[in-house]
Design an enzyme around this catalytic site. Sequence first.
Site, PDB file in Angstrom:
ATOM      1  CE  LYS A 178      35.867  42.966  39.038  1.00  0.00           C
ATOM      2  NZ  LYS A 178      36.859  43.302  38.177  1.00  0.00           N
ATOM      3  CE  LYS A 199      40.926  44.813  43.584  1.00  0.00           C
ATOM      4  NZ  LYS A 199      42.128  44.862  42.680  1.00  0.00           N
ATOM      5  CE  LYS A 250      43.729  39.632  37.126  1.00  0.00           C
ATOM      6  NZ  LYS A 250      43.803  41.053  37.127  1.00  0.00           N
TER       7      LYS A 250
HETATM    8  N1  AQP Z   1      34.495  40.254  34.694  1.00  0.00           N
HETATM    9  C1  AQP Z   1      34.880  41.173  33.657  1.00  0.00           C
HETATM   10  N2  AQP Z   1      34.102  41.338  32.708  1.00  0.00           N
HETATM   11  C2  AQP Z   1      34.552  42.192  31.768  1.00  0.00           C
HETATM   12  N3  AQP Z   1      35.620  42.955  31.798  1.00  0.00           N
HETATM   13  C3  AQP Z   1      36.562  42.672  33.039  1.00  0.00           C
HETATM   14  N4  AQP Z   1      37.425  43.231  33.327  1.00  0.00           N
HETATM   15  C4  AQP Z   1      37.998  42.607  34.696  1.00  0.00           C
HETATM   16  N5  AQP Z   1      36.946  41.930  34.762  1.00  0.00           N
HETATM   17  C5  AQP Z   1      36.010  41.881  33.769  1.00  0.00           C
HETATM   18  C6  AQP Z   1      38.251  44.272  32.608  1.00  0.00           C
HETATM   19  O1  AQP Z   1      39.554  43.773  32.315  1.00  0.00           O
HETATM   20  C7  AQP Z   1      40.488  44.777  32.076  1.00  0.00           C
HETATM   21  C8  AQP Z   1      41.914  44.343  32.954  1.00  0.00           C
HETATM   22  O2  AQP Z   1      41.257  44.068  34.250  1.00  0.00           O
HETATM   23  P1  AQP Z   1      42.516  44.367  35.418  1.00  0.00           P
HETATM   24  O3  AQP Z   1      43.044  43.159  35.557  1.00  0.00           O
HETATM   25  O4  AQP Z   1      43.168  45.560  35.040  1.00  0.00           O
HETATM   26  O5  AQP Z   1      41.549  44.882  36.668  1.00  0.00           O
HETATM   27  P2  AQP Z   1      40.225  44.187  37.494  1.00  0.00           P
HETATM   28  O6  AQP Z   1      38.990  44.873  36.960  1.00  0.00           O
HETATM   29  O7  AQP Z   1      40.548  44.424  38.890  1.00  0.00           O
HETATM   30  O8  AQP Z   1      40.410  42.588  36.905  1.00  0.00           O
HETATM   31  P3  AQP Z   1      39.780  41.479  37.843  1.00  0.00           P
HETATM   32  O9  AQP Z   1      40.211  40.218  36.961  1.00  0.00           O
HETATM   33  O10 AQP Z   1      38.618  41.640  38.386  1.00  0.00           O
HETATM   34  O11 AQP Z   1      41.019  41.599  38.965  1.00  0.00           O
HETATM   35  P4  AQP Z   1      41.016  41.696  40.486  1.00  0.00           P
HETATM   36  O12 AQP Z   1      40.255  40.427  41.036  1.00  0.00           O
HETATM   37  O13 AQP Z   1      42.291  41.799  40.967  1.00  0.00           O
HETATM   38  O14 AQP Z   1      39.997  42.574  40.772  1.00  0.00           O
HETATM   39  C9  AQP Z   1      39.943  46.309  32.817  1.00  0.00           C
HETATM   40  O15 AQP Z   1      39.488  46.640  31.535  1.00  0.00           O
HETATM   41  C10 AQP Z   1      38.720  45.547  33.344  1.00  0.00           C
HETATM   42  O16 AQP Z   1      37.541  46.256  33.265  1.00  0.00           O
END
Ligand code: AQP
Length: 327
Positions: free
Chosen positions: A193, A110, A196
């Site tokens: 992965k 990030k 969002k």
């Molecule tokens: N691609 C993924 N596959 C499986 N699990 C996922 N998680 C996120 N992306 C995937 C799981 O969803 C939960 C919540 O995620 P989060 O929003 O708290 O954090 P994150 O991992 O940072 O999710 P994003 O969507 O990838 O957000 P950004 O883009 O902001 O980094 C967690 O349990 C995560 O493991």
Amino acid sequence: MRILSGIQPSGILHIGNYLGAMRQQIALQEEHEPIYLLVDLHAITVPQDPKLLRQNTLNAAAMYLALGLDPEKAILYVQSQLSEHAELAWILTTIASMGELERMTQFKEKGRGEERTKVGMGLFSYPLLMAADILLYKAQKVPIGDDQVQHLELARDIAKRFNQRFGDTFPIPDALLAESGARIMGLDDPTVKMSKSATSAYNYIALTDDADTVRNKIKKAVTDSGSEITYGNDKPALKNLLTIFSGVTNEKAETITERYAGKGYADFKTDLADALIAFLSPIQERYQHLLTDEQQLVDILHAGAERARPQAAHTLKEIKEKLGFVL
Ligand code: AQP
């Protein structure tokens, strides 16, 4: 057994969040009283529009409920509603080292592109706030996606160190990973992965995507060379699509591939889009309905925070006593 996890209300929720984390989180409410947090303190580690953050927090609550979370069984609340999270996170900063935080890949990813001195302190100490969430409730199991495992490892190290210095206090938490779908990859790039914060909306299927959007995104999803529908590491893009297909239909990937013997990607993609739409439509209907009553959502979140508050206060008091604070 105490189960806890969090999700950032920082934008849309996608099918990766659901298959990797939310699905098993919701299933766990049948046998335990899990705690699920909408982690707004984590979300602000990158700039957030205040109005949007508030709406995204309510949207995330509505989505949990639409997916089947029962607020009588599971505890759902907003992290910033209990100040104990931030208080414990500060205490944990005093027993973690810069070196171990610098090794965290999420911080590196990030912060990529930013000058090192400009990367936010919040982003840097993000895993300590996550450790505080977990340790505040002495959680033993943490249902998360694969990308959060490194952060959980850090929480385990912090718990062990605290126990060594101040006496047995925390159980060492374990990650609970989904059997399938723990890491859903981007539709536009199966080497990263699904996320969002991806630059292109073609990376993900949002849980709120309408039927046309789902069809369009699946049509454009990258595939591997060759036309055979098989499930294996030699076809990472297809493997990812099959994991999603299997996740929303509860059919085994092998059973799905058998149906497409001798057929090409076009049929497969049409059916995958249909399966996603059939899965998402009733959820979206409930979600839209839940959002018509904002006060009800706020009440559910407040009630969740009130249910959790005594344990959070109790743990923090115990920690303060162990640290030698005058109470
Ligand atoms: N691609 C993924 N596959 C499986 N699990 C996922 N998680 C996120 N992306 C995937 C799981 O969803 C939960 C919540 O995620 P989060 O929003 O708290 O954090 P994150 O991992 O940072 O999710 P994003 O969507 O990838 O957000 P950004 O883009 O902001 O980094 C967690 O349990 C995560 O493991």
